[in-house]
Write a protein that holds these residues in place. Structure first.
Motif, short mmCIF file in Angstrom:
data_model
loop_
_atom_site.label_atom_id
_atom_site.label_comp_id
_atom_site.label_asym_id
_atom_site.label_seq_id
_atom_site.Cartn_x
_atom_site.Cartn_y
_atom_site.Cartn_z
N GLY B 234 0.82 -1.22 0.00
CA GLY B 234 0.00 0.00 0.00
C GLY B 234 0.85 1.25 0.00
N GLY B 235 0.35 2.30 0.66
CA GLY B 235 1.00 3.59 0.62
C GLY B 235 2.02 3.83 1.72
N ALA B 236 2.11 2.93 2.71
CA ALA B 236 3.04 3.14 3.81
C ALA B 236 4.48 3.10 3.30
CB ALA B 236 2.83 2.07 4.89
N GLU B 237 5.33 3.88 3.95
CA GLU B 237 6.74 3.87 3.56
C GLU B 237 7.44 2.63 4.08
OE1 GLU B 237 9.53 7.07 4.58
OE2 GLU B 237 8.09 8.39 3.59
N SER B 238 7.02 2.16 5.22
CA SER B 238 7.70 1.06 5.88
C SER B 238 6.79 0.52 6.97
CB SER B 238 8.99 1.56 6.53
OG SER B 238 8.67 2.51 7.54
N LEU B 239 7.24 -0.58 7.57
CA LEU B 239 6.57 -1.13 8.75
C LEU B 239 7.33 -0.72 10.00
CD1 LEU B 239 5.93 -4.76 7.52
CD2 LEU B 239 4.18 -3.11 8.14
N ASN B 240 6.69 -0.73 11.15
CA ASN B 240 7.49 -0.52 12.35
C ASN B 240 8.23 -1.83 12.67
OD1 ASN B 240 5.77 -2.16 13.83
ND2 ASN B 240 5.35 -0.64 15.39
N LEU B 241 9.17 -1.72 13.57
CA LEU B 241 10.06 -2.86 13.80
C LEU B 241 9.32 -4.11 14.27
CD1 LEU B 241 12.93 -3.97 14.05
CD2 LEU B 241 13.01 -3.02 16.35
N ALA B 242 8.38 -3.94 15.19
CA ALA B 242 7.67 -5.10 15.73
C ALA B 242 6.90 -5.82 14.62
CB ALA B 242 6.70 -4.65 16.83
N ALA B 243 6.29 -5.04 13.73
CA ALA B 243 5.51 -5.64 12.66
C ALA B 243 6.43 -6.33 11.65
CB ALA B 243 4.67 -4.56 11.98
N ALA B 244 7.52 -5.68 11.27
CA ALA B 244 8.45 -6.28 10.30
C ALA B 244 9.04 -7.57 10.86
CB ALA B 244 9.56 -5.29 9.96
N ALA B 245 9.43 -7.55 12.13
CA ALA B 245 10.00 -8.75 12.74
C ALA B 245 8.98 -9.87 12.78
CB ALA B 245 10.49 -8.43 14.16
N ALA B 246 7.72 -9.54 13.05
CA ALA B 246 6.68 -10.57 13.10
C ALA B 246 6.50 -11.22 11.72
CB ALA B 246 5.36 -9.97 13.58
N VAL B 247 6.47 -10.41 10.68
CA VAL B 247 6.29 -10.96 9.33
C VAL B 247 7.46 -11.88 8.97
CG1 VAL B 247 6.17 -10.37 6.87
CG2 VAL B 247 4.86 -9.03 8.53
N CYS B 248 8.68 -11.45 9.25
CA CYS B 248 9.87 -12.25 8.88
C CYS B 248 9.96 -13.53 9.71
CB CYS B 248 11.13 -11.42 9.09
SG CYS B 248 11.25 -10.01 7.97
N LEU B 249 9.82 -13.41 11.01
CA LEU B 249 9.98 -14.57 11.88
C LEU B 249 8.87 -15.59 11.64
CD1 LEU B 249 11.12 -12.62 15.05
CD2 LEU B 249 12.50 -14.32 13.82
N TYR B 250 7.65 -15.10 11.41
CA TYR B 250 6.56 -16.04 11.14
C TYR B 250 6.64 -16.64 9.75
CZ TYR B 250 4.01 -16.52 15.39
OH TYR B 250 3.66 -16.91 16.66
N ALA B 251 7.25 -15.96 8.80
CA ALA B 251 7.47 -16.58 7.49
C ALA B 251 8.43 -17.76 7.65
CB ALA B 251 8.03 -15.55 6.51
N SER B 252 9.47 -17.58 8.46
CA SER B 252 10.39 -18.69 8.74
C SER B 252 9.68 -19.82 9.49
CB SER B 252 11.58 -18.20 9.56
OG SER B 252 12.48 -17.48 8.76
N ALA B 253 8.91 -19.45 10.50
CA ALA B 253 8.21 -20.46 11.29
C ALA B 253 7.30 -21.31 10.38
CB ALA B 253 7.39 -19.80 12.39
N ARG B 254 6.62 -20.62 9.48
CA ARG B 254 5.73 -21.29 8.55
C ARG B 254 6.49 -22.25 7.65
NH1 ARG B 254 1.13 -21.16 5.89
NH2 ARG B 254 1.32 -21.24 3.62
N ALA B 255 7.65 -21.80 7.16
CA ALA B 255 8.45 -22.63 6.25
C ALA B 255 9.10 -23.80 6.98
CB ALA B 255 9.53 -21.78 5.58
#
Lengths: 257, 257
Positions: B234-255
């Motif tokens: 979308g239009g956001a420039e970035s995610l905050n740290l907590a959100a970015a970490a959650a997306v990355c760590l849960y992508a790994s957990a899922r894999a």
């Protein structure tokens, strides 16, 4: 140059209070990033800045419909942060009626239900925007989206998505617009990874998020199509709200790519 | 009953300061949830509580190796929050040397590099624990993991995973232990969804997270195996740290399921 006692500064400062925001339909955005986004959205009514900041951000100053240089003291009086970086804008509230937002058929929606922490609500707004959501609903007794801390936490996303304020009972309206409604709950019967595997998240979806302390109200949980948990693989009891919202909204974004 | 002037209270209160935590190897955990987790981890040296709280949490009081009833004033002096719920424990710091943590072959690791905001660091620790990480590294000039706000934000996860404090240059050590090292960056050449699609995230992985203001230091970015961005839809420039970490760590957990 305006000082803290100039009537326009005194009046603008009152917008730090919810009652005055509600009555006037205005709010404050502070710092260059928020001001830039507010200007791009056509929401700025007046821009206050210290001479140094107005020089440093001449591009922003040039776009303001009304521009007022202020003393450092006046700026500090308007700002809620310790480092306001010299700019505060009075903006027009830009939320839209729920029907207008739903008429655009958003495929991804976030609902913050009775979330009273402004930092949490603003962060969910930012994350929803990043994940491509078209609409964020502040439902029930949620924080005012124009609360200063919420505006700052949203990092400009307040100006990117359709923000809606509504009563708590929005589930049916969302469903009638063709959205499946997924309520987040630590004890949900579905988990987000299984829904992603099963293709369920490719459907147009509204996610409901409740407060960290109390979760979602029981009637929202039961009205939703599914109650969904984020799986916990380790020893933590739960995720915080920002993290849980990121996992759910990005799972939908991934499925809807 | 101990008062704010009792020497043991005065000494414990000093643990609110980093220097005293570093010198003593101790720290404070407050509130029933943190105290419960600290007791389960065998980290509690002494438990302070108001008589009412000790009665309400008799199960916790029974497990404490040393128990000291304190006045409301003494409890308020020890606590850093407005609602400490009557319990504060003096705990032993439990971080482990990096070699000891790596010897357990964790398949998912989070590294917070020079993150100075204690709330952010604690939230990443909590999210990493939830995603099943075995080890969280506080690298370089990061916040003290035993900072009161970090302990509270971790919501007990400080006691669940191997916490490591290390110099900034940890990439090679992680790689030598068979972990691919993925550095998060808003301008990374890979995006997390593509890596997930490509099966890359099923490998044992260490994620590097930098501060919201500055991102990761250049030498960590270049030493990592990949620089990875969270896609912004979308239009956001970035995610905050907590959100970015959650997306990355849960992508790994899922894999890695």
């Amino acid at each position: 140059m305006f000082t803290p006692r100039t009537p326009r500064i005194v009046a603008a400062r009152r917008l730090q209070r919810r009652r005055d925001r509600d009555q006037s339909g205005r709010f404050l955005a502070e710092g260059p990033q928020a001001v830039r986004e507010a200007l791009a959205a056509g929401a700025v009514l007046e821009l206050f800045g210290t001479p140094a900041a107005l020089e440093r951000h001449a591009d922003l100053a040039a776009q303001a419909p009304e521009l007022s240089p202020v003393t450092d003291d006046a700026l500090a009086a308007l700002a809620e942060t310790v480092h306001p970086q010299g700019l505060v804008a009075v903006c027009e509230q830009n939320d839209v009626p729920i029907g207008e937002a739903l008429a655009k058929n958003p495929r991804l929606v976030a609902v913050v239900a009775e979330i009273r922490d402004p930092g949490n609500a603003g962060t969910v707004l930012r994350t929803a925007d990043a994940a491509g959501a078209g609409m964020v609903v502040f439902a029930g007794d949620a924080v005012d989206p124009y609360n200063g801390k919420c505006v700052r936490s949203s990092a400009g996303s307040l100006f990117h998505v359709d923000v809606v304020r509504s009563p708590l009972g929005v589930v049916e309206l969302l469903q009638d617009s063709g959205l499946q409604v997924l309520a987040t709950s630590g004890t949900g019967e579905d988990d987000v990874d299984s829904l992603l595997d099963g293709g369920q998240l490719a459907l147009p979806t509204a996610w409901l998020f409740g407060s960290e302390a109390h979760g979602l109200p029981a009637d929202l949980l039961s009205a939703a199509d599914r109650r969904v948990r984020v799986p916990i693989y380790g020893g933590a009891e739960s995720l915080n709200l920002a993290a849980a919202a990121a996992v759910c909204l990005y799972a939908s974004a991934r499925a809807q790519r």
